[in-house]
Design a protein around this motif. Structure first.
Motif, PDB file in Angstrom:
ATOM      1  N   CYS A 159      -9.326   9.305   3.570  1.00 28.33           N
ATOM      2  CA  CYS A 159      -9.853  10.674   3.561  1.00 28.33           C
ATOM      3  C   CYS A 159     -10.931  10.836   2.492  1.00 28.33           C
ATOM      4  CB  CYS A 159      -8.727  11.665   3.319  1.00 28.33           C
ATOM      5  SG  CYS A 159      -7.452  11.616   4.602  1.00 28.33           S
ATOM      6  N   ASN A 160     -11.875  11.721   2.782  1.00 20.42           N
ATOM      7  CA  ASN A 160     -12.980  11.962   1.847  1.00 20.42           C
ATOM      8  C   ASN A 160     -12.504  12.651   0.582  1.00 20.42           C
ATOM      9  OD1 ASN A 160     -14.556  10.943   3.883  1.00 20.42           O
ATOM     10  ND2 ASN A 160     -15.302  12.928   4.569  1.00 20.42           N
ATOM     11  N   GLU A 161     -11.636  13.592   0.722  1.00 17.65           N
ATOM     12  CA  GLU A 161     -11.098  14.313  -0.425  1.00 17.65           C
ATOM     13  C   GLU A 161      -9.694  14.742  -0.079  1.00 17.65           C
ATOM     14  OE1 GLU A 161     -12.610  18.754   0.061  1.00 17.65           O
ATOM     15  OE2 GLU A 161     -14.277  17.343  -0.016  1.00 17.65           O
ATOM     16  N   GLY A 162      -8.914  15.040  -1.088  1.00 19.42           N
ATOM     17  CA  GLY A 162      -7.559  15.480  -0.802  1.00 19.42           C
ATOM     18  C   GLY A 162      -6.760  15.718  -2.057  1.00 19.42           C
ATOM     19  N   PHE A 208       0.087  16.909   1.948  1.00 28.61           N
ATOM     20  CA  PHE A 208      -1.246  16.377   1.673  1.00 28.61           C
ATOM     21  C   PHE A 208      -2.238  17.307   2.327  1.00 28.61           C
ATOM     22  CE2 PHE A 208      -5.056  14.089   2.830  1.00 28.61           C
ATOM     23  CZ  PHE A 208      -5.421  13.566   1.605  1.00 28.61           C
ATOM     24  N   LYS A 209      -3.194  17.797   1.528  1.00 31.32           N
ATOM     25  CA  LYS A 209      -4.278  18.652   2.032  1.00 31.32           C
ATOM     26  C   LYS A 209      -5.574  17.912   1.773  1.00 31.32           C
ATOM     27  CE  LYS A 209      -2.141  23.101   0.948  1.00 31.32           C
ATOM     28  NZ  LYS A 209      -2.384  24.409   0.321  1.00 31.32           N
ATOM     29  N   GLY A 210      -6.360  17.721   2.820  1.00 29.36           N
ATOM     30  CA  GLY A 210      -7.601  16.990   2.622  1.00 29.36           C
ATOM     31  C   GLY A 210      -8.536  17.088   3.798  1.00 29.36           C
ATOM     32  N   ALA A 211      -9.664  16.414   3.657  1.00 29.02           N
ATOM     33  CA  ALA A 211     -10.667  16.319   4.716  1.00 29.02           C
ATOM     34  C   ALA A 211     -10.693  14.868   5.182  1.00 29.02           C
ATOM     35  CB  ALA A 211     -12.030  16.750   4.193  1.00 29.02           C
ATOM     36  N   CYS A 212     -10.250  14.642   6.416  1.00 30.09           N
ATOM     37  CA  CYS A 212     -10.101  13.285   6.931  1.00 30.09           C
ATOM     38  C   CYS A 212     -10.786  13.149   8.292  1.00 30.09           C
ATOM     39  CB  CYS A 212      -8.617  12.944   7.097  1.00 30.09           C
ATOM     40  SG  CYS A 212      -7.621  13.198   5.618  1.00 30.09           S
ATOM     41  N   PRO A 213     -11.297  11.951   8.579  1.00 28.02           N
ATOM     42  CA  PRO A 213     -11.935  11.744   9.881  1.00 28.02           C
ATOM     43  C   PRO A 213     -10.890  11.612  11.002  1.00 28.02           C
ATOM     44  CG  PRO A 213     -11.990   9.726   8.599  1.00 28.02           C
ATOM     45  CD  PRO A 213     -11.405  10.778   7.719  1.00 28.02           C
ATOM     46  N   VAL A 214     -11.086  12.388  12.057  1.00 30.05           N
ATOM     47  CA  VAL A 214     -10.250  12.309  13.250  1.00 30.05           C
ATOM     48  C   VAL A 214     -11.182  12.380  14.447  1.00 30.05           C
ATOM     49  CG1 VAL A 214      -8.416  13.403  14.589  1.00 30.05           C
ATOM     50  CG2 VAL A 214      -8.310  13.436  12.098  1.00 30.05           C
ATOM     51  N   GLU A 215     -11.125  11.355  15.283  1.00 37.39           N
ATOM     52  CA  GLU A 215     -11.951  11.273  16.480  1.00 37.39           C
ATOM     53  C   GLU A 215     -13.443  11.462  16.173  1.00 37.39           C
ATOM     54  OE1 GLU A 215     -10.349  13.959  19.381  1.00 37.39           O
ATOM     55  OE2 GLU A 215      -8.457  12.867  19.502  1.00 37.39           O
ATOM     56  N   GLY A 216     -13.889  10.800  15.124  1.00 35.81           N
ATOM     57  CA  GLY A 216     -15.312  10.772  14.810  1.00 35.81           C
ATOM     58  C   GLY A 216     -15.849  11.923  13.992  1.00 35.81           C
ATOM     59  N   ALA A 242       0.833  -1.199   0.000  1.00 39.32           N
ATOM     60  CA  ALA A 242       0.000   0.000   0.000  1.00 39.32           C
ATOM     61  C   ALA A 242       0.872   1.256   0.000  1.00 39.32           C
ATOM     62  CB  ALA A 242      -0.920   0.007   1.216  1.00 39.32           C
ATOM     63  N   THR A 243       0.602   2.150  -0.926  1.00 38.80           N
ATOM     64  CA  THR A 243       1.346   3.397  -0.999  1.00 38.80           C
ATOM     65  C   THR A 243       0.643   4.462  -0.160  1.00 38.80           C
ATOM     66  OG1 THR A 243       0.125   4.181  -2.927  1.00 38.80           O
ATOM     67  CG2 THR A 243       2.104   2.852  -3.339  1.00 38.80           C
ATOM     68  N   LEU A 244       1.349   5.557   0.090  1.00 40.43           N
ATOM     69  CA  LEU A 244       0.739   6.662   0.825  1.00 40.43           C
ATOM     70  C   LEU A 244      -0.469   7.214   0.073  1.00 40.43           C
ATOM     71  CD1 LEU A 244       3.756   8.676   2.263  1.00 40.43           C
ATOM     72  CD2 LEU A 244       1.988   7.478   3.532  1.00 40.43           C
ATOM     73  N   ASP A 245      -0.370   7.287  -1.252  1.00 42.96           N
ATOM     74  CA  ASP A 245      -1.494   7.784  -2.046  1.00 42.96           C
ATOM     75  C   ASP A 245      -2.720   6.887  -1.865  1.00 42.96           C
ATOM     76  OD1 ASP A 245      -2.734   9.570  -3.851  1.00 42.96           O
ATOM     77  OD2 ASP A 245      -2.349   8.180  -5.509  1.00 42.96           O
ATOM     78  N   ASP A 246      -2.529   5.573  -1.921  1.00 41.37           N
ATOM     79  CA  ASP A 246      -3.641   4.636  -1.711  1.00 41.37           C
ATOM     80  C   ASP A 246      -4.232   4.791  -0.312  1.00 41.37           C
ATOM     81  OD1 ASP A 246      -3.216   3.588  -4.255  1.00 41.37           O
ATOM     82  OD2 ASP A 246      -1.963   1.946  -3.518  1.00 41.37           O
TER      83      ASP A 246
END
Length: 133
Positions: free
Chosen positions: A61-64, A80-88, A51-55
């Motif tokens: 993350c939802n988008e990035g 990397f700029k994105g919208a990712c889930p952290v603590e729910g 698995a790569t970092l891109d994968d």
């Protein structure tokens, strides 16, 4: 008549200086595709080459997007700029990787969570969460 030309010159010089500073230090167009970005995207943190970092970021993350810039100290930074889930809940994430000039290695840089810099432990925990999911 000479006074008018002296005043004109006194206005032109500061304007030229401002334009020069804007050109060299103003906002630049984002670089979203180059060899440093490709190097980081193709890197595998697990060491087994799967698995790569891109994968990992694409599935977590939802988008990035990946962005490259060079610091004033001539460091190559891929972020990397994105919208990712952290603590729910979904947060804006900025995670930087400082890449060596010859692309033989990198260091994980700063993690910003909704614009707030996180500790190294939080950064490492987040990165581990991305890679293991």
């Amino acid at each position: 008549m000479q006074n008018v030309s002296k005043r004109t010159i006194l206005w032109i010089v500061p304007v030229i200086i401002i334009v020069i500073f804007w050109y060299f230090y103003g906002p630049k167009e984002e670089i979203t595709d180059n060899e440093y970005i490709t190097y980081i995207k193709d890197t595998s943190l697990s060491g087994n080459g799967e698995a790569t970092l891109d994968d990992a970021f694409s599935s977590f993350c939802n988008e990035g997007k990946w962005v490259y810039f060079k610091t004033q100290k001539n460091q190559n930074v891929v972020e990397f700029k994105g919208a990712c889930p952290v603590e729910g809940k979904v947060n804006d994430i900025n995670l930087q990787f400082v890449v060596e000039d010859d692309k033989t290695g990198y260091q994980v840089g700063v993690l910003l969570l909704d614009g707030v810099q996180q500790t190294e432990e939080d950064r490492d925990q987040f990165l581990n969460m991305v890679v293991t999911n």
